[in-house]
Design an enzyme around this catalytic site. Structure first.
Site, short mmCIF file in Angstrom:
data_model
loop_
_atom_site.label_atom_id
_atom_site.label_comp_id
_atom_site.label_asym_id
_atom_site.label_seq_id
_atom_site.Cartn_x
_atom_site.Cartn_y
_atom_site.Cartn_z
N TYR A 181 0.82 -1.22 0.00
CA TYR A 181 0.00 0.00 0.00
C TYR A 181 0.85 1.26 0.00
O TYR A 181 0.69 2.14 -0.85
CB TYR A 181 -0.92 -0.04 1.23
CG TYR A 181 -1.77 1.19 1.38
CD1 TYR A 181 -2.95 1.32 0.65
CD2 TYR A 181 -1.39 2.23 2.23
CE1 TYR A 181 -3.73 2.46 0.78
CE2 TYR A 181 -2.18 3.36 2.36
CZ TYR A 181 -3.35 3.47 1.64
OH TYR A 181 -4.11 4.60 1.76
N ASP B 80 -3.90 9.67 2.28
CA ASP B 80 -3.85 8.32 2.85
C ASP B 80 -4.89 8.27 3.96
O ASP B 80 -4.58 8.41 5.14
CB ASP B 80 -2.45 8.07 3.42
CG ASP B 80 -2.37 6.72 4.12
OD1 ASP B 80 -3.25 5.88 3.89
OD2 ASP B 80 -1.41 6.53 4.89
#
Ligand code: SAM
Length: 306
Positions: A78, A173
């Site tokens: 990620y 994020d």
């Protein structure tokens, strides 16, 4: 024979104690589970419930409001993708803003880029930062870079106050759009992102799963096409501990020098001196960068119909 009947309920209940199951209305009818060795931290911040546990196969796990944010084993997939997809798509990124990302993993990846001079981060929840520094040193190492300035506060308010055209790249994020991150998925937020970017600047936001959230993705794409006059793209990667095992990213650029996200112009050198304290890249490379933009047909039909 009688014992079979008695065993059945035991078999079912046996998977419950000692396992963490991720149950949420964001993925009804399914719940990924990890075996828990030990709970290391539990606390309530002003914004959410924060938990850290040691799992038996994915290392330590950070959970916010019952939802897995990262595990030591697969966080690389990620963090590396959400950062290097945008930063390798433009030459010479200098000023980067991170919204959310309190664990520090995105900072760790941004700081691999030696052209970067300034890294601002706005995370709403100080407890996430503190817990990450205590339990995830290989992730929170991102905070050690002298180019980083941490702002504790709401990313929506922070962006509104940013002077127009400040950043080369904004990386969002965020957690899921339930709770403090809800506004980070809405149109006014994307408008402030576009304002904060220089012409030809780029944004990359966490954009959920093509298996679970096509309706959310469809809305985000629609909003982004109205706001970002450069280009609008969707990419995805695999993260085993995220619901459905995949997570996507929205990558857009503002009008200015055109950005072709599918063909990185700024390949990252894994041997860069800035990488030494952070270890090598584990997931990202230029081939996976280009491949990340290939969509399965059912998703392409909605995201990129042509
Ligand atoms: N980096 C992680 C990973 O590896 O998957 C992902 C999630 S990160 C922990 C998401 C962060 O966004 C959380 O720490 C949460 O507190 C933060 N956040 C949520 N809403 C926010 C807002 N409105 N402004 C700033 N930060 C926010």
């Amino acid at each position: 024979e009688g014992s079979n009947k008695e065993q059945q309920p035991d078999c079912i209940s046996a998977v419950i104690p000692g396992w963490f199951s991720e149950i949420s209305p964001m993925w009804p009818g399914e719940a990924h589970s990890l075996k828990v060795e030990k709970i290391l931290f539990q606390g309530n911040s002003e914004y959410q419930k924060v938990m850290v546990f040691q799992s038996s196969t994915y290392g330590k796990v950070l959970v916010l409001d019952g939802v897995i944010q990262l595990t030591e084993r697969d966080e690389c997939a990620y963090q590396e993708m959400i950062v290097h997809l945008p930063l390798c798509s433009i030459s010479n990124p200098k000023k980067v803003l991170v919204i959310g990302g309190g664990d520090g993993g995105v900072l760790r990846e941004v700081s691999r880029h030696s052209s970067v001079e300034q890294i601002d981060i706005c995370e709403i929840d100080k407890m996430v930062v503190d817990v990450s520094k205590q339990f995830f040193p290989a992730v929170a190492v991102g905070y050690e870079d002298p180019r980083v300035t941490l702002h504790i506060g709401d990313g929506v308010a922070f962006l509104k106050a940013v002077p127009e055209g400040t950043y080369d790249a904004v990386i969002v994020d965020s957690s899921d759009p339930i709770g403090p991150a809800q506004e980070l998925f809405e149109k006014p937020f994307f408008e402030s992102v576009a304002r904060a970017l220089r012409p030809g600047g780029v944004v990359c936001t966490q954009a959920e799963s093509i298996w679970l959230h096509m309706h959310i993705i469809e809305d985000i794409v629609k909003n982004c096409r109205q706001i970002f006059k450069g280009s609008v793209n969707y990419a995805w990667t695999t993260v085993p501990t995220y619901p459905s095992g995949v997570i996507g990213f929205m990558l857009c650029s503002t009008e200015g020098s055109p950005v072709d996200f599918k063909h990185p112009v700024n390949p990252i050198d894994a041997n860069d001196s800035h990488s030494k304290s952070k270890g090598p890249l584990k997931f990202y490379n230029s081939e996976i960068h280009t491949a990340a933009f290939c969509l399965p047909s059912f998703a392409k039909k909605v995201i990129d119909p042509k």
